[in-house]
Design a protein around this motif. Sequence first.
Motif, mmCIF file in Angstrom:
data_model
loop_
_atom_site.group_PDB
_atom_site.id
_atom_site.type_symbol
_atom_site.label_atom_id
_atom_site.label_comp_id
_atom_site.label_asym_id
_atom_site.label_seq_id
_atom_site.Cartn_x
_atom_site.Cartn_y
_atom_site.Cartn_z
ATOM 1 N N HIS A 413 -5.662 -2.194 11.955
ATOM 2 C CA HIS A 413 -5.623 -1.125 10.952
ATOM 3 C C HIS A 413 -4.269 -1.057 10.250
ATOM 4 C CE1 HIS A 413 -6.471 2.808 9.147
ATOM 5 N NE2 HIS A 413 -5.282 3.189 9.564
ATOM 6 N N SER A 414 -3.190 -1.193 10.998
ATOM 7 C CA SER A 414 -1.859 -1.073 10.386
ATOM 8 C C SER A 414 -1.627 -2.162 9.345
ATOM 9 C CB SER A 414 -0.768 -1.112 11.458
ATOM 10 O OG SER A 414 -0.825 -2.311 12.200
ATOM 11 N N LYS A 415 -2.195 -3.346 9.559
ATOM 12 C CA LYS A 415 -2.077 -4.407 8.554
ATOM 13 C C LYS A 415 -2.840 -4.032 7.288
ATOM 14 C CE LYS A 415 -1.230 -8.501 11.426
ATOM 15 N NZ LYS A 415 -1.743 -9.842 11.820
ATOM 16 N N LYS A 416 -4.024 -3.453 7.452
ATOM 17 C CA LYS A 416 -4.796 -3.005 6.290
ATOM 18 C C LYS A 416 -4.014 -1.963 5.499
ATOM 19 C CE LYS A 416 -9.503 -3.611 8.128
ATOM 20 N NZ LYS A 416 -10.763 -2.895 8.463
ATOM 21 N N VAL A 417 -3.416 -1.021 6.217
ATOM 22 C CA VAL A 417 -2.650 0.039 5.561
ATOM 23 C C VAL A 417 -1.462 -0.545 4.803
ATOM 24 C CG1 VAL A 417 -1.189 2.057 5.982
ATOM 25 C CG2 VAL A 417 -3.385 1.838 7.158
ATOM 26 N N ALA A 418 -0.791 -1.522 5.408
ATOM 27 C CA ALA A 418 0.353 -2.156 4.745
ATOM 28 C C ALA A 418 -0.076 -2.874 3.472
ATOM 29 C CB ALA A 418 1.032 -3.131 5.702
ATOM 30 N N HIS A 419 -1.221 -3.550 3.517
ATOM 31 C CA HIS A 419 -1.722 -4.249 2.329
ATOM 32 C C HIS A 419 -2.114 -3.258 1.235
ATOM 33 C CE1 HIS A 419 -2.849 -7.877 5.065
ATOM 34 N NE2 HIS A 419 -1.600 -7.950 4.643
ATOM 35 N N ILE A 420 -2.702 -2.134 1.639
ATOM 36 C CA ILE A 420 -3.056 -1.106 0.656
ATOM 37 C C ILE A 420 -1.798 -0.529 0.019
ATOM 38 C CG2 ILE A 420 -3.998 1.239 0.422
ATOM 39 C CD1 ILE A 420 -6.165 0.409 2.430
ATOM 40 N N ALA A 421 -0.768 -0.306 0.820
ATOM 41 C CA ALA A 421 0.491 0.215 0.279
ATOM 42 C C ALA A 421 1.070 -0.738 -0.759
ATOM 43 C CB ALA A 421 1.491 0.437 1.411
ATOM 44 N N GLU A 422 0.989 -2.030 -0.501
ATOM 45 C CA GLU A 422 1.468 -3.018 -1.473
ATOM 46 C C GLU A 422 0.655 -2.948 -2.762
ATOM 47 O OE1 GLU A 422 1.233 -6.771 0.463
ATOM 48 O OE2 GLU A 422 2.887 -6.369 1.856
ATOM 49 N N SER A 423 -0.655 -2.804 -2.629
ATOM 50 C CA SER A 423 -1.515 -2.730 -3.812
ATOM 51 C C SER A 423 -1.228 -1.470 -4.620
ATOM 52 C CB SER A 423 -2.991 -2.759 -3.397
ATOM 53 O OG SER A 423 -3.317 -3.974 -2.756
ATOM 54 N N VAL A 424 -1.026 -0.349 -3.931
ATOM 55 C CA VAL A 424 -0.730 0.912 -4.620
ATOM 56 C C VAL A 424 0.579 0.802 -5.389
ATOM 57 C CG1 VAL A 424 -0.097 3.329 -4.260
ATOM 58 C CG2 VAL A 424 -2.060 2.369 -3.046
ATOM 59 N N GLN A 425 1.585 0.235 -4.756
ATOM 60 C CA GLN A 425 2.897 0.134 -5.395
ATOM 61 C C GLN A 425 2.889 -0.803 -6.596
ATOM 62 O OE1 GLN A 425 5.745 -0.778 -2.285
ATOM 63 N NE2 GLN A 425 4.946 0.873 -0.993
ATOM 64 N N ALA A 426 1.905 -1.699 -6.655
ATOM 65 C CA ALA A 426 1.814 -2.632 -7.777
ATOM 66 C C ALA A 426 1.137 -2.013 -8.997
ATOM 67 C CB ALA A 426 1.053 -3.887 -7.349
ATOM 68 N N ILE A 427 0.553 -0.821 -8.831
ATOM 69 C CA ILE A 427 -0.147 -0.154 -9.929
ATOM 70 C C ILE A 427 0.710 1.008 -10.410
ATOM 71 C CG2 ILE A 427 -2.244 1.070 -10.611
ATOM 72 C CD1 ILE A 427 -3.662 -0.361 -8.285
ATOM 73 N N PRO A 428 1.063 1.049 -11.679
ATOM 74 C CA PRO A 428 1.948 2.116 -12.169
ATOM 75 C C PRO A 428 1.319 3.503 -12.041
ATOM 76 C CG PRO A 428 1.774 0.321 -13.765
ATOM 77 C CD PRO A 428 0.714 0.087 -12.736
#
Length: 465
Positions: A413-428
């Motif tokens: 789960h923590s890996k999924k959350v980290a990947h989502i955080a990266e995706s969120v930060q890439a969207i203005p």
Amino acid sequence: MTSAVVIGGGVSGLVAAWRLALLGRAVEVFEATDDFGGAVCPQLLGGKVIDAGAEAMGIARPSGLELFSELGLSDVVVYPRRTDARIATPQGLQKLPPGVLGVPASTDDPLVAALLNEEEIQRARAERDVTITSEMSVDDVVGGRLGSAVVQKIVDPVVMGVHAAASDELEFTTLFPGMDSLIEQEGSLVGAAAKMRGGLGPSGSAVASLRGGMNQLTARLVDACVEVGVKLNVNTPVGGLERLENCWRINVDMVGVSHADTVVVAVPPTVAAKLLATSAPHLAEQVAALRTTSVKVVHLLVHSPELDLQPTGPGLLVRRDRMDVAAKALTHSNAKWAWWEDLLSPHEHVLRLSYGRSHQFASNVTDGLTDEELLAKAENDARNLLGVRKRFYVRASTVTAWPESLAFAAPGHSKKVAHIAESVQAIPGISLLSSPLAGNGLAGVVAFAQAEVSRIASTHQGEVP
């Protein structure tokens, strides 16, 4: 002035809206239901106001008490008057040893000895080294280090009661953030649990609430938002999001179109995924893959002189091998919180039972039951757990369903959350506050919302034209 729209008026959405307004943003909140607070909301039980969902906030991390202070609620903060929580076993009730989510802070504690046999105690004392990864479950780590009996007899009922899933289903690093580093420092899991728990006292004491209930937090957050100019809307579901060149277009059902530099999505994963499907399909897929667990909470207002002695203390957690009980936890509310005494008649008691476990166990708990059937089961469970010999009189009752209310943090789960955080930060100009990202527990939700506001504030956003 830059602007922000918050979709979802639960605690995380309200905290984010308030913080953004304090930073000078023009903020508007759209809540789909007819009230704010999400799972932190009031409900009537026989004319008395109760917490329909969350009844306390953990204080192991400072975010909860700090929020109370900032909102001017310090004078009404209360702590459990009884902290001797129990575990319901086939042999009866045993006191829960002090620790962290069931992991004992000492294997020499007599309360541990009361739950384990001599061989199991010796195994726990001979802690084995286990290298921790994000793919390991609570059972993998705790069982590997202290033995399977510690998991089955102590840790699992606590994990099930809090997270509505079993220890072998949930990721260790998500449920015990920072514990891996403490294990390295202290040299053992038990030592790390003692260090993390610090001076918090007996089991069950690491929480706080508000006089009159946690619903007071929602009421104060709403007032605080109004005081700083946040525009609050109820019964206004958002139908879609669209990312334009330099802002967001928010399609609000029955209202029209709104534009904002920043949009905060503070709704369950299934709703968030639908909102993001057009403008951020990859992020939507990631969010849709997050898993949650649904629970139901039953409240009973009962008349029972037998309960005046508070035979189970503030409440108990139910072990899986207690086959005569379907509930995962029971709280004797007026035994736990002193403020209830002024509201109850002689021999009146407020009981709170929690139902709903992960899909592995859900079929034998609430699936297919009507509210009336669940109430009958709750009355029977309460009588069995409390050891009441006579049938107590139920004066009032409620059943509240909380779909998608708890994060199901399976290994990885923590890996999924980290990947989502990266995706969120890439969207203005977007923030995502869906509960599985913050974890379970109000303190974590508050801390995550505040961290996201800080991230947003550090990112330059242009003005809405």
